[in-house]
Design a protein around this motif. Structure first.
Motif, short mmCIF file in Angstrom:
data_model
loop_
_atom_site.label_atom_id
_atom_site.label_comp_id
_atom_site.label_asym_id
_atom_site.label_seq_id
_atom_site.Cartn_x
_atom_site.Cartn_y
_atom_site.Cartn_z
N MET A 1 0.83 -1.20 0.00
CA MET A 1 0.00 0.00 0.00
C MET A 1 0.87 1.25 0.00
SD MET A 1 -2.94 -1.50 0.07
CE MET A 1 -4.15 -0.23 0.46
N LEU A 2 0.34 2.33 -0.56
CA LEU A 2 0.99 3.64 -0.54
C LEU A 2 -0.10 4.69 -0.51
CD1 LEU A 2 3.74 5.16 -0.76
CD2 LEU A 2 3.35 5.26 -3.23
N PHE A 3 0.00 5.62 0.45
CA PHE A 3 -1.03 6.65 0.63
C PHE A 3 -2.41 6.03 0.86
CE2 PHE A 3 1.89 8.75 -2.59
CZ PHE A 3 2.68 9.34 -1.62
N GLY A 4 -2.43 4.83 1.46
CA GLY A 4 -3.69 4.19 1.78
C GLY A 4 -4.35 3.44 0.64
N ILE A 5 -3.69 3.36 -0.54
CA ILE A 5 -4.24 2.61 -1.67
C ILE A 5 -3.15 1.70 -2.22
CG2 ILE A 5 -5.93 4.36 -2.30
CD1 ILE A 5 -4.10 5.32 -4.46
N ALA A 6 -3.57 0.72 -3.02
CA ALA A 6 -2.61 -0.23 -3.57
C ALA A 6 -1.53 0.49 -4.37
CB ALA A 6 -3.33 -1.24 -4.46
N LYS A 7 -0.28 0.09 -4.18
CA LYS A 7 0.85 0.76 -4.84
C LYS A 7 0.71 0.70 -6.37
CE LYS A 7 4.98 2.65 -5.19
NZ LYS A 7 6.19 2.13 -4.51
N ARG A 8 0.16 -0.43 -6.90
CA ARG A 8 0.04 -0.53 -8.35
C ARG A 8 -0.88 0.55 -8.91
NH1 ARG A 8 -3.45 -4.57 -6.55
NH2 ARG A 8 -5.49 -4.68 -7.59
N HIS A 9 -1.89 0.95 -8.12
CA HIS A 9 -2.79 2.00 -8.58
C HIS A 9 -2.09 3.36 -8.57
CE1 HIS A 9 -6.29 -0.75 -7.15
NE2 HIS A 9 -5.91 -1.05 -8.37
N VAL A 10 -1.19 3.56 -7.62
CA VAL A 10 -0.41 4.80 -7.59
C VAL A 10 0.52 4.86 -8.80
CG1 VAL A 10 1.28 6.16 -6.29
CG2 VAL A 10 -0.52 4.90 -5.06
N ILE A 11 1.14 3.72 -9.12
CA ILE A 11 2.02 3.66 -10.29
C ILE A 11 1.24 3.97 -11.56
CG2 ILE A 11 3.45 2.14 -11.70
CD1 ILE A 11 4.80 2.99 -9.13
N VAL A 12 0.06 3.37 -11.70
CA VAL A 12 -0.78 3.64 -12.87
C VAL A 12 -1.15 5.11 -12.93
CG1 VAL A 12 -3.05 3.22 -13.90
CG2 VAL A 12 -1.69 1.29 -13.08
N LEU A 13 -1.50 5.70 -11.79
CA LEU A 13 -1.86 7.12 -11.75
C LEU A 13 -0.69 7.99 -12.19
CD1 LEU A 13 -3.72 9.48 -11.02
CD2 LEU A 13 -2.92 9.28 -8.65
N MET A 14 0.51 7.67 -11.73
CA MET A 14 1.68 8.46 -12.13
C MET A 14 1.94 8.33 -13.63
SD MET A 14 2.85 10.29 -9.70
CE MET A 14 4.42 10.76 -10.45
N CYS A 15 1.71 7.14 -14.18
CA CYS A 15 1.87 6.95 -15.62
C CYS A 15 0.82 7.75 -16.40
CB CYS A 15 1.79 5.47 -15.98
SG CYS A 15 3.21 4.50 -15.43
N VAL A 16 -0.40 7.81 -15.86
CA VAL A 16 -1.45 8.61 -16.48
C VAL A 16 -1.05 10.09 -16.47
CG1 VAL A 16 -3.84 9.42 -16.23
CG2 VAL A 16 -3.31 7.00 -15.98
N LEU A 17 -0.51 10.57 -15.35
CA LEU A 17 -0.06 11.96 -15.26
C LEU A 17 1.10 12.22 -16.22
CD1 LEU A 17 -0.22 12.56 -11.39
CD2 LEU A 17 -1.79 13.43 -13.15
#
Length: 432
Positions: A22-38
């Motif tokens: 987890m990272l920031f309270g959500i799954a790390k893979r979702h954070v990685i996907v979000l950063m790729c979207v940004l």
């Protein structure tokens, strides 16, 4: 540090079953996907702004339509050269490092664009080529990163989520740039969005993480590239990618000019150029959830779902595009282009999402690199060709007709040629 995807706490791209950190309270893979979207958001901001600024730049530097097309098209000469290189470097040095370097490079070149434009035309063209080279690495590297983080059951939505970045970047550019150009000057858009990319780099340096072990250079061979270029069902993906890009690139680069030239669109209404891209991302995501749900219920016949999404999206989009070409005013044209992207975005959950699972995960970035290299010739050829067609026929309708034909041919090619067996060793019986 790079970690093995089978380590405790990781998620397998094949099964999607094990626990994720987890990272920031959500799954790390979702954070990685979000950063790729940004990342794709920044990518398209820096790509699109010149299509808006070129109207003022052409007046200042006395460029005709053909020269504008050559300047806009210069980007794709660099873009086409770095696709496979990006996938190659990501496998050796990791996606985190290469993606950060690519974004930092194109952001600096964006900031430098106003300066080099005033130096000489040759300097501007070279800057655009180098900017394209840097941006060309983004998607193959992102697919490489995805291959370690994204489970198959989230493949469609994760790939289509990138459309939120590309569409969002296009929308923000179309909305913000006209106001900045009118109140500050055309140079300001390059400074703003260039520095935005540099800010992303700092965030990615802290948050980004690779999930695959480092590969050795010997594990990536020219023969692997050649294998992907041999006659196989993969060419249906390549053709779909090429055809999709023909219309998207022409719209991105020429839509502002088309609306001003054809309908004398007031400069205060330039923001309406953003509306089609505001529609494309959420509609694409809506379709992706539907397709993922169908795939979850279909254990043996994924290819039928992919073919259906591709055919309906492309053919429906082509029909709407023909109506768009006959619009009687700017507002009707934008409405019909919104409908076009609403329908055609379904195809992304077909041919585009298929790339993530067409081969073994380690080759996802390479496949995207090869596909994007071939597809980028649509920009090298299509963007300047649009200006020549317009000049030869004195009609924009011919340009949009060409795009509609390409989409129809792509649908036919994928339905007839796509197969679960890619024909690339080692063969994997999964959907294309």
């Amino acid at each position: 540090p790079m970690r093995n995807p089978t380590a405790t706490g990781s998620t397998s791209p094949e099964t999607g079953k094990s626990e994720d950190e987890m990272l920031f309270g959500i799954a790390k893979r979702h954070v990685i996907v979000l950063m790729c979207v940004l990342c794709t958001f920044v990518c398209y901001c820096d790509r699109v702004i010149i299509s808006i600024a070129v109207i003022n730049m052409a007046k200042e530097f006395d460029w005709d339509l053909i020269l504008q097309g050559q300047i806009l098209g210069a980007f794709f000469y660099g873009y086409v050269l770095s696709q496979v290189a990006g996938a190659y470097l990501a496998r050796i040095y990791g996606g985190k490092l290469i993606l950060n370097g690519a974004v930092f490079g194109w952001s600096l070149l964006t900031v430098a664009t106003p300066v080099v434009a005033k130096v000489s035309l040759s300097a501007l063209v070279l800057c655009r080529v180098l900017l394209g080279f840097s941006e060309g690495m983004a998607f193959p590297v992102i697919y490489h990163i995805y291959s370690g983080w994204v489970p198959k059951t989230e493949s469609s939505r994760s790939v289509v989520a990138l459309a939120f970045g590309t569409s969002g970047g296009t929308v923000v550019s179309y909305v913000v740039s006209p106001w900045l150009i009118e109140n500050v000057g055309w140079e300001s858009v390059f400074y703003l969005f260039g520095w935005l990319g540099i800010a992303w780099c700092f965030a990615w340096h802290i948050i980004g993480e690779d999930r695959e072990p480092h590969a050795t250079s010997s594990s990536f061979t020219f023969g692997q590239v050649c294998d992907l270029l041999k006659p196989s069902p993969l060419w249906t993906i390549y053709f779909c990618h090429f055809s999709w890009n023909v219309c998207v690139y022409i719209c991105i680069m020429w839509l502002p000019t088309y609306l001003e030239d054809e309908f004398k669109l007031d400069s205060k209404e330039t923001w309406i150029n953003a509306l089609p891209y505001l529609v494309m991302a959420p509609s694409g995501m809506m379709w992706s959830f539907l397709v993922d749900k169908l795939l979850a219920r279909s254990n043996t016949d994924d290819i039928s779902v992919r073919k259906g999404a591709t055919a309906i999206g492309f053919i429906g989009g082509a029909m709407s595009l023909l109506l768009f070409s006959k619009a009687s005013n700017a507002h009707m044209a934008i409405f019909l282009l919104c409908v076009t992207y609403l329908i055609s975005s379904l195809s992304l959950s077909g041919w585009e999402a298929a790339k993530l699972n067409a081969l073994e995960p380690a080759k996802a970035g390479l496949l995207q690199g090869v596909s994007n290299t071939i597809a980028t010739f649509s920009g090298v050829i299509g963007v300047p060709l649009a200006s020549y067609i317009k000049k030869a026929t004195d009609s924009w309708e011919s340009v949009w007709l060409m795009c509609a034909i390409m989409w129809t041919l792509a649908a036919v090619a994928y339905v007839l040629g796509a197969s679960n067996d890619t024909g690339v060793a080692p063969s994997r019986k999964i959907s294309m």
